[in-house]
Design a protein around this motif. Structure first.
Motif, PDB file in Angstrom:
ATOM      1  N   GLN A  16       0.834  -1.197   0.000  1.00 36.51           N
ATOM      2  CA  GLN A  16       0.000   0.000   0.000  1.00 36.51           C
ATOM      3  C   GLN A  16       0.872   1.252   0.000  1.00 36.51           C
ATOM      4  N   ILE A  17       0.367   2.284  -0.629  1.00 37.63           N
ATOM      5  CA  ILE A  17       0.991   3.600  -0.591  1.00 37.63           C
ATOM      6  C   ILE A  17      -0.038   4.565  -0.030  1.00 37.63           C
ATOM      7  N   VAL A  18       0.427   5.411   0.882  1.00 38.33           N
ATOM      8  CA  VAL A  18      -0.438   6.431   1.475  1.00 38.33           C
ATOM      9  C   VAL A  18       0.193   7.782   1.196  1.00 38.33           C
ATOM     10  N   GLN A  19      -0.600   8.705   0.655  1.00 41.56           N
ATOM     11  CA  GLN A  19      -0.150  10.062   0.369  1.00 41.56           C
ATOM     12  C   GLN A  19      -1.242  11.009   0.844  1.00 41.56           C
ATOM     13  N   GLY A  20      -1.046  11.592   1.998  1.00 48.31           N
ATOM     14  CA  GLY A  20      -2.095  12.432   2.571  1.00 48.31           C
ATOM     15  C   GLY A  20      -3.328  11.591   2.849  1.00 48.31           C
ATOM     16  N   ASP A  21      -4.447  11.963   2.266  1.00 49.04           N
ATOM     17  CA  ASP A  21      -5.678  11.193   2.462  1.00 49.04           C
ATOM     18  C   ASP A  21      -5.908  10.165   1.353  1.00 49.04           C
ATOM     19  N   ARG A  22      -4.974  10.048   0.410  1.00 46.80           N
ATOM     20  CA  ARG A  22      -5.061   9.045  -0.654  1.00 46.80           C
ATOM     21  C   ARG A  22      -4.365   7.772  -0.220  1.00 46.80           C
ATOM     22  N   LYS A  23      -4.958   6.638  -0.558  1.00 49.78           N
ATOM     23  CA  LYS A  23      -4.346   5.349  -0.247  1.00 49.78           C
ATOM     24  C   LYS A  23      -4.621   4.400  -1.399  1.00 49.78           C
ATOM     25  N   ALA A  32       1.676   1.377  -9.196  1.00 51.19           N
ATOM     26  CA  ALA A  32       1.675   2.482  -8.231  1.00 51.19           C
ATOM     27  C   ALA A  32       2.029   3.795  -8.917  1.00 51.19           C
ATOM     28  N   PHE A  36      -0.289   7.061  -8.929  1.00 51.03           N
ATOM     29  CA  PHE A  36       0.093   8.137  -8.020  1.00 51.03           C
ATOM     30  C   PHE A  36       1.006   9.209  -8.603  1.00 51.03           C
ATOM     31  N   ALA A  37       1.790   8.880  -9.616  1.00 54.59           N
ATOM     32  CA  ALA A  37       2.763   9.858 -10.117  1.00 54.59           C
ATOM     33  C   ALA A  37       2.058  11.032 -10.791  1.00 54.59           C
ATOM     34  N   HIS A  50      12.568  13.704  -9.754  1.00 57.48           N
ATOM     35  CA  HIS A  50      12.283  14.934  -9.024  1.00 57.48           C
ATOM     36  C   HIS A  50      11.394  15.884  -9.816  1.00 57.48           C
TER      37      HIS A  50
END
Length: 77
Positions: A16-23, A32, A36-37, A50
């Motif tokens: 799993q990846i969590v970014q703020g309130d996104r999962k 992924a 997400f990118a 970067h």
């Protein structure tokens, strides 16, 4: 096992990846990245390095930023 949110593969090594309130749950980094990118505002490619940001827009490189009118950015100096 968990199912990948992108491709639907049920995989015993999913993560799993969590970014703020996104999962999200994924079976590979490829899926992924797809989910997400951020995308380059000029060419649309996935930014997996970067990149660069200007005026709330993301660019994969200085070349794309320049093509979009960004001034004062270089890949190499």
């Amino acid at each position: 096992m968990a199912t990948c949110d992108v491709c639907g593969n049920d995989y015993d090594k999913s993560f799993q990846i969590v970014q703020g309130d996104r999962k999200g749950t994924f079976d590979s980094f490829e899926c992924a990245i797809h989910a997400f990118a951020p995308r380059c505002a000029h060419c649309g490619c996935s930014i997996i390095g970067h990149g660069a940001e200007h005026a709330d827009k993301f660019y994969c490189c200085a070349h794309c930023a320049k093509k979009s009118g960004v001034v004062g950015i270089d890949d190499r100096v």
